[in-house]
Design a protein around this motif. Structure first.
Motif, PDB file in Angstrom:
ATOM      1  N   THR A 155       0.844  -1.186   0.000  1.00 27.38           N
ATOM      2  CA  THR A 155       0.000   0.000   0.000  1.00 27.38           C
ATOM      3  C   THR A 155       0.884   1.242   0.000  1.00 27.38           C
ATOM      4  N   LYS A 156       0.281   2.390  -0.213  1.00 25.58           N
ATOM      5  CA  LYS A 156       1.024   3.644  -0.214  1.00 25.58           C
ATOM      6  C   LYS A 156       1.705   3.857   1.131  1.00 25.58           C
ATOM      7  N   ARG A 157       1.010   3.555   2.218  1.00 19.54           N
ATOM      8  CA  ARG A 157       1.566   3.713   3.564  1.00 19.54           C
ATOM      9  C   ARG A 157       2.718   2.726   3.783  1.00 19.54           C
ATOM     10  N   GLU A 158       2.568   1.499   3.292  1.00 23.36           N
ATOM     11  CA  GLU A 158       3.627   0.503   3.443  1.00 23.36           C
ATOM     12  C   GLU A 158       4.876   0.900   2.678  1.00 23.36           C
ATOM     13  N   MET A 159       4.696   1.495   1.490  1.00 18.41           N
ATOM     14  CA  MET A 159       5.848   1.961   0.728  1.00 18.41           C
ATOM     15  C   MET A 159       6.555   3.077   1.478  1.00 18.41           C
ATOM     16  N   GLU A 160       5.766   3.952   2.111  1.00 17.95           N
ATOM     17  CA  GLU A 160       6.329   5.060   2.879  1.00 17.95           C
ATOM     18  C   GLU A 160       7.168   4.528   4.042  1.00 17.95           C
ATOM     19  N   ILE A 161       6.637   3.539   4.738  1.00 16.94           N
ATOM     20  CA  ILE A 161       7.346   2.958   5.871  1.00 16.94           C
ATOM     21  C   ILE A 161       8.559   2.166   5.404  1.00 16.94           C
ATOM     22  N   SER A 171      11.474   1.764  14.539  1.00 13.18           N
ATOM     23  CA  SER A 171      10.012   1.846  14.613  1.00 13.18           C
ATOM     24  C   SER A 171       9.587   3.073  15.404  1.00 13.18           C
ATOM     25  N   LYS A 172      10.345   3.387  16.469  1.00 12.81           N
ATOM     26  CA  LYS A 172      10.040   4.571  17.289  1.00 12.81           C
ATOM     27  C   LYS A 172      10.204   5.848  16.467  1.00 12.81           C
ATOM     28  N   ASP A 173      11.291   5.918  15.686  1.00 11.67           N
ATOM     29  CA  ASP A 173      11.526   7.103  14.843  1.00 11.67           C
ATOM     30  C   ASP A 173      10.399   7.280  13.822  1.00 11.67           C
ATOM     31  N   ILE A 174      10.011   6.156  13.215  1.00  8.61           N
ATOM     32  CA  ILE A 174       8.960   6.206  12.192  1.00  8.61           C
ATOM     33  C   ILE A 174       7.625   6.616  12.800  1.00  8.61           C
ATOM     34  N   GLU A 176       7.094   8.481  15.402  1.00  7.22           N
ATOM     35  CA  GLU A 176       7.124   9.915  15.717  1.00  7.22           C
ATOM     36  C   GLU A 176       7.043  10.754  14.446  1.00  7.22           C
ATOM     37  N   LEU A 177       7.683  10.282  13.378  1.00  8.27           N
ATOM     38  CA  LEU A 177       7.696  11.028  12.119  1.00  8.27           C
ATOM     39  C   LEU A 177       6.326  11.046  11.465  1.00  8.27           C
ATOM     40  N   LEU A 178       5.619   9.906  11.537  1.00 10.25           N
ATOM     41  CA  LEU A 178       4.329   9.777  10.858  1.00 10.25           C
ATOM     42  C   LEU A 178       3.128   9.977  11.792  1.00 10.25           C
ATOM     43  N   PHE A 179       3.420  10.224  13.076  1.00  8.07           N
ATOM     44  CA  PHE A 179       2.361  10.457  14.073  1.00  8.07           C
ATOM     45  C   PHE A 179       1.421   9.259  14.180  1.00  8.07           C
ATOM     46  N   ILE A 180       2.019   8.075  14.234  1.00 10.86           N
ATOM     47  CA  ILE A 180       1.247   6.855  14.444  1.00 10.86           C
ATOM     48  C   ILE A 180       1.922   6.062  15.560  1.00 10.86           C
ATOM     49  N   SER A 181       1.236   5.084  16.128  1.00  8.82           N
ATOM     50  CA  SER A 181       1.795   4.330  17.237  1.00  8.82           C
ATOM     51  C   SER A 181       2.877   3.362  16.773  1.00  8.82           C
ATOM     52  N   ILE A 182       3.742   2.975  17.719  1.00 12.75           N
ATOM     53  CA  ILE A 182       4.794   2.010  17.405  1.00 12.75           C
ATOM     54  C   ILE A 182       4.178   0.685  16.988  1.00 12.75           C
ATOM     55  N   ASN A 183       3.081   0.306  17.644  1.00 14.06           N
ATOM     56  CA  ASN A 183       2.409  -0.945  17.296  1.00 14.06           C
ATOM     57  C   ASN A 183       1.934  -0.939  15.845  1.00 14.06           C
ATOM     58  N   VAL A 185       3.291   0.822  13.406  1.00 19.68           N
ATOM     59  CA  VAL A 185       4.495   0.701  12.572  1.00 19.68           C
ATOM     60  C   VAL A 185       4.939  -0.757  12.495  1.00 19.68           C
ATOM     61  N   GLU A 186       4.941  -1.441  13.644  1.00 19.54           N
ATOM     62  CA  GLU A 186       5.363  -2.842  13.684  1.00 19.54           C
ATOM     63  C   GLU A 186       4.436  -3.717  12.834  1.00 19.54           C
ATOM     64  N   THR A 187       3.157  -3.413  12.866  1.00 12.48           N
ATOM     65  CA  THR A 187       2.201  -4.173  12.045  1.00 12.48           C
ATOM     66  C   THR A 187       2.497  -3.983  10.563  1.00 12.48           C
ATOM     67  N   HIS A 188       2.744  -2.723  10.172  1.00  7.00           N
ATOM     68  CA  HIS A 188       3.087  -2.440   8.775  1.00  7.00           C
ATOM     69  C   HIS A 188       4.396  -3.135   8.390  1.00  7.00           C
ATOM     70  N   ARG A 189       5.374  -3.094   9.282  1.00  5.98           N
ATOM     71  CA  ARG A 189       6.677  -3.703   9.026  1.00  5.98           C
ATOM     72  C   ARG A 189       6.523  -5.206   8.752  1.00  5.98           C
TER      73      ARG A 189
END
Length: 215
Positions: A155-161, A171-174, A176-183, A185-189
């Motif tokens: 997805t567009k968000r997955e490409m961004e991540i 994951s913490k940096d991402i 904070e950068l995207l204003f989403i939770s670490i969880n 980010v981990e799910t997308h990862r």
């Protein structure tokens, strides 16, 4: 036991400078410098090193391909690092297919060279940030075209991540950068790695090379 390194490069001044830095780093048991193909061939035959750095300044691409093939045929355990001149992704892919284990660009830093050595010592491949960025941009472009190489498109968000992951962000940096939770980010990862069937960002490079998506 520390490995041996051979540097095939011109000008000699640059090779000697790099050699002195590496001697200080105490990574290799010995460092040899060759500034002609004849000298390199003789040295490889008599005393094959575990690591070989080849500068693209000495050879045209066809000569480099042939040189790499000949070395790998005679010494399959030699890990070859190529220093390129802003090569395009197709050329980089071909170099890996010929047998190199690491690609650095002429603008790569000394620290990045050390990272490549560490990766090769762990039996991984290494590709510099310059080439990695080209690879990510290519994947992004192919995703927009719904390329068949990835059956389940990101997805567009997955490409961004994915881009942030390959740029070394945690994951913490991402988050904070995207204003989403670490969880989140981990799910997308996990989904990204699952879709590409790889374990980490190094796996993304391997995926690109093995599936020849740079063609």
């Amino acid at each position: 036991m520390k490995p041996k390194l051979t540097i095939y490069d011109e000008p000699l001044l640059y090779a000697e400078g790099l050699s002195k830095l590496l001697v200080q780093a105490k990574i290799f048991s010995s460092i040899e410098i060759c500034n002609s193909y004849e000298n390199l061939s003789e040295h490889i035959e008599q005393n094959p090193p575990e690591f070989l750095m080849i500068s693209s300044g000495n050879l045209v691409l066809t000569e480099m391909y042939s040189c790499i093939e000949n070395i790998i045929i005679k010494n399959k355990n030699t890990k070859i690092i190529v220093i390129g001149k802003s090569f395009d992704v197709a050329t980089i892919r071909k170099l890996f297919n010929k047998g190199i284990k690491s690609y650095l660009d002429r603008n790569s830093s000394y620290d990045e060279f050390l990272k490549s050595i560490q990766a090769l010592m762990s039996n991984e491949i290494y590709i510099c940030e310059y080439a990695k960025e080209m690879m990510i941009n290519y994947i992004s472009h192919e995703q927009e075209k719904q390329n068949s190489h990835i059956k389940d498109p990101l997805t567009k968000r997955e490409m961004e991540i994915l881009k942030h992951i390959c740029n070394g962000l945690s994951s913490k940096d991402i988050s904070e950068l995207l204003f989403i939770s670490i969880n989140t980010v981990e799910t997308h990862r996990k989904r990204i790695l699952l879709k590409l069937n790889v374990k980490n960002s190094v796996g993304v490079v391997k995926y690109a090379i093995e599936n020849k998506i740079f063609s």
